[in-house]
Structures are given as C-alpha cells and as structure tokens.
Design a protein around this motif. Structure first.
Motif, mmCIF file in Angstrom:
data_model
loop_
_atom_site.group_PDB
_atom_site.id
_atom_site.type_symbol
_atom_site.label_atom_id
_atom_site.label_comp_id
_atom_site.label_asym_id
_atom_site.label_seq_id
_atom_site.Cartn_x
_atom_site.Cartn_y
_atom_site.Cartn_z
ATOM 1 N N ILE A 105 0.844 -1.190 0.000
ATOM 2 C CA ILE A 105 0.000 0.000 0.000
ATOM 3 C C ILE A 105 0.882 1.243 0.000
ATOM 4 N N LEU A 106 0.666 2.101 -0.978
ATOM 5 C CA LEU A 106 1.404 3.361 -1.078
ATOM 6 C C LEU A 106 0.720 4.361 -0.150
ATOM 7 N N SER A 107 1.194 4.447 1.071
ATOM 8 C CA SER A 107 0.492 5.198 2.115
ATOM 9 C C SER A 107 1.032 6.608 2.350
ATOM 10 N N ALA A 158 5.662 9.039 -4.802
ATOM 11 C CA ALA A 158 6.738 9.619 -5.603
ATOM 12 C C ALA A 158 7.704 8.546 -6.090
ATOM 13 N N ALA A 159 8.034 7.590 -5.239
ATOM 14 C CA ALA A 159 8.919 6.496 -5.635
ATOM 15 C C ALA A 159 8.262 5.632 -6.712
ATOM 16 N N THR A 210 6.037 2.126 -11.371
ATOM 17 C CA THR A 210 5.436 0.950 -10.755
ATOM 18 C C THR A 210 3.948 0.885 -11.075
ATOM 19 N N PRO A 211 3.457 -0.227 -11.632
ATOM 20 C CA PRO A 211 2.018 -0.337 -11.889
ATOM 21 C C PRO A 211 1.243 -0.483 -10.577
ATOM 22 N N GLY A 243 -2.524 1.307 -13.609
ATOM 23 C CA GLY A 243 -1.388 1.422 -14.491
ATOM 24 C C GLY A 243 -0.337 2.183 -13.732
ATOM 25 N N VAL A 244 0.434 2.943 -14.442
ATOM 26 C CA VAL A 244 1.497 3.730 -13.829
ATOM 27 C C VAL A 244 0.926 5.079 -13.388
ATOM 28 N N ILE A 245 1.305 5.523 -12.207
ATOM 29 C CA ILE A 245 0.877 6.834 -11.724
ATOM 30 C C ILE A 245 1.580 7.904 -12.558
ATOM 31 N N GLU A 246 0.778 8.794 -13.120
ATOM 32 C CA GLU A 246 1.331 9.852 -13.965
ATOM 33 C C GLU A 246 1.821 11.033 -13.143
ATOM 34 N N SER A 247 1.070 11.389 -12.096
ATOM 35 C CA SER A 247 1.455 12.527 -11.260
ATOM 36 C C SER A 247 0.663 12.490 -9.960
#
Length: 64
Positions: free
Chosen positions: A7-9, A15-16, A22-23, A37-41
């Motif tokens: 989990i990207l908390s 940002a990483a 990273t999908p 998919g991939v985080i654009e921003s």
C-alpha cells in the motif's frame, strides 16, 4: 522496489512509484475502482492514473 500488494500510504511512496513506473491499482472502500497502471502525477490531494484523478483521502493505492 515494492512488493505486489504493498500500500502506497505516503507521498514519498507515491513519488517512488512514479519514479520507478510501478504499476498500481486504485481502491475505494475495499473495492477496486481502477485496475490502474502507472501513476502519472500527484499533488497534495489527488493521484493521476490513466488520465483519471483519484482523491488521496478517499482512495488507497496498491502495487499491482
């Protein structure tokens, strides 16, 4: 860098994930809302994936 299901908390995690392309998947109330998919921003309030914005306070982002 991150394992599947992580989990990207934090903003630093997001940002990483952006840097490493990273999908991810987006979840809301324990239900998947975007297979992602991939985080654009990101900004202070939202994350952009596939030209869609997801509010950080309402969603959870997990490594696919």
């Amino acid at each position: 860098m991150f394992k599947s299901g992580f989990i990207l908390s934090t903003d630093a995690h997001i940002a990483a994930a952006i840097h490493n392309k990273t999908p991810v998947t987006a979840w809301m109330e324990n239900k998947i809302v975007d297979y992602g998919g991939v985080i654009e921003s990101q900004n202070d309030y939202a994350v952009k994936i596939n030209d869609e914005y997801y509010v950080k306070a309402a969603c959870e982002f997990r490594v696919r």
